[in-house]
Write an enzyme that holds these catalytic residues in place. Structure first.
Site: not given
Ligand SMILES: *Cc1c(COP(=O)(O)O)cnc(C)c1O
Length: 355
Positions: A145, A173, A205
């Site tokens: 990330s 991602h 996302k």
């Molecule tokens: C954003 C993210 C999460 C968390 O997801 P949410 O639905 O926002 O709680 C988990 N793992 C990674 C790698 C992320 O980037």
């Protein structure tokens, strides 16, 4: 975005395909709200599991070609639930050092031993795997990330098989962005996921909605249903969100031009930055394009300079990244126009002239 009345061009959203404000999602959500009401009213296993949730789970399973998927209310909770259902005291999780915070917390809460290997270092991983006690689980982000690079998934899958370990890949991602029809980093790497491979995806996302899911074979998915505490003991997401996510999934599958556009922006950005002195690209071909700044103060100064030009790019500093690893974290969306990219590049050029 408009912040305090001022227009800002943002390069910090995870809305990679530009779906969060898509009217088709809004319409699906409104129609489902009129039909179901707003709240799910209870956890999935009480009476919070609606037809909308079931249809979304089925559609996601069909998209990925897996036996089953299971919804969670957020990605953070999915990671806590999945890891905690598969391992516990006496077991070992072998995890990449740069994994997302939710994966680190998931291991802590599970009670399993946490063994962290150097980022993407297969020798370090195998050494740890060979001496691990109890049930073994390899845990990694598909796309990292803060760096935007991709895990060595072919090798991870091979090692998991050789040592009879679980492999859990966080595709937060990558789903929607990488692979055929956006099926993620494992698909893009050509890995055929066996019964011991589980994928976690978030819907907040690239899907532009909210919530998360885990995908895999029937047996582990049943274990997760029975044991994942963040599934059992929390209210199900509103059914209208599930309907909006179903609308998003068909767009993710069908509108490949969004991924093509995203790739075009990423390639053009990298080409433009190479010709600017004083800016260092990291090895990423994903929408996450960090620029190394070295010190935290340089990252902040550059972010402030960009903000004065109406550009929102976050300065990422320790403890989110290791000491000395401060960076500007640029993220791209299919919603960015070519002119938006030009504005960013000229803003960055100004930063380097002032350095
Ligand atoms: C954003 C993210 C999460 C968390 O997801 P949410 O639905 O926002 O709680 C988990 N793992 C990674 C790698 C992320 O980037």
């Amino acid at each position: 975005m408009r912040i305090d009345g001022e227009e800002r061009l943002t390069f910090c959203s995870n809305d990679y395909l530009g779906l969060a404000a898509d009217p088709r999602l809004a319409e699906a959500m409104c129609a489902a709200t009129r039909h179901y009401g707003v709240g799910a009213g209870a956890a999935h296993l009480i009476n919070g599991h609606f037809l909308a949730h079931q249809r979304l789970e089925d559609d996601l399973a069909d998209w990925l070609g897996v036996d089953r998927t299971r919804l969670f209310s957020t990605g953070y909770m999915a990671n806590l639930g999945v890891v905690g259902a598969l391992v516990g005291r006496g077991d070992t999780v072998i995890a990449d050092r740069l994994n997302h915070a939710s994966l680190v917390d998931a291991v802590r809460l599970s009670g399993a031993r946490l063994s962290r290997y150097r980022h993407n270092d297969l020798d370090d991983l195998e050494a740890r795997l060979s001496r691990a006690k109890g049930e073994r689980l390899i845990l990694t982000d598909g796309v990292f990330s803060m760096d935007g690079d991709v895990a060595p998934l072919v090798d991870l899958a091979t090692l998991a098989e050789r040592y009879d370990a679980w492999l859990v890949v966080d595709e937060a991602h990558a789903f929607g962005v990488l692979g055929c029809e956006g099926r993620g980093s494992l698909d893009a790497a050509g890995v055929v996921a066996g019964d011991r491979v589980l994928r976690v995806g978030t819907l907040g996302k690239a899907f532009g909605t909210a919530g998360a899911f885990v995908a895999g074979a029937a047996e582990p998915l049943e274990v997760i249903l029975q044991r994942a505490r963040t599934y059992l003991f929390t209210t199900a997401q509103p059914p209208a969100i599930a309907e909006a996510s179903r609308a998003a999934l068909s767009i993710v599958r069908e509108e490949d031009w969004r991924r093509q556009r995203l790739r075009a922006r990423i390639a053009a950005f990298r080409e433009a930055i190479v010709s600017l002195d004083g800016l260092v690209l990291m090895p990423s071909n994903t929408p996450i394009q960090p620029l190394e700044t070295g010190t935290a103060s340089r990252a902040v100064a550059m972010a402030e300079r960009l903000a004065s030009l109406g550009l929102l790019v976050p300065a990422i500093r320790p403890p989110t990244v290791p000491m000395g690893g401060s960076r500007l974290r640029v993220t791209f969306s299919a919603a960015h126009e070519a002119e938006d990219l030009d504005r960013l590049v000229s803003g960055l050029r100004e930063c380097t002239i002032l350095d």
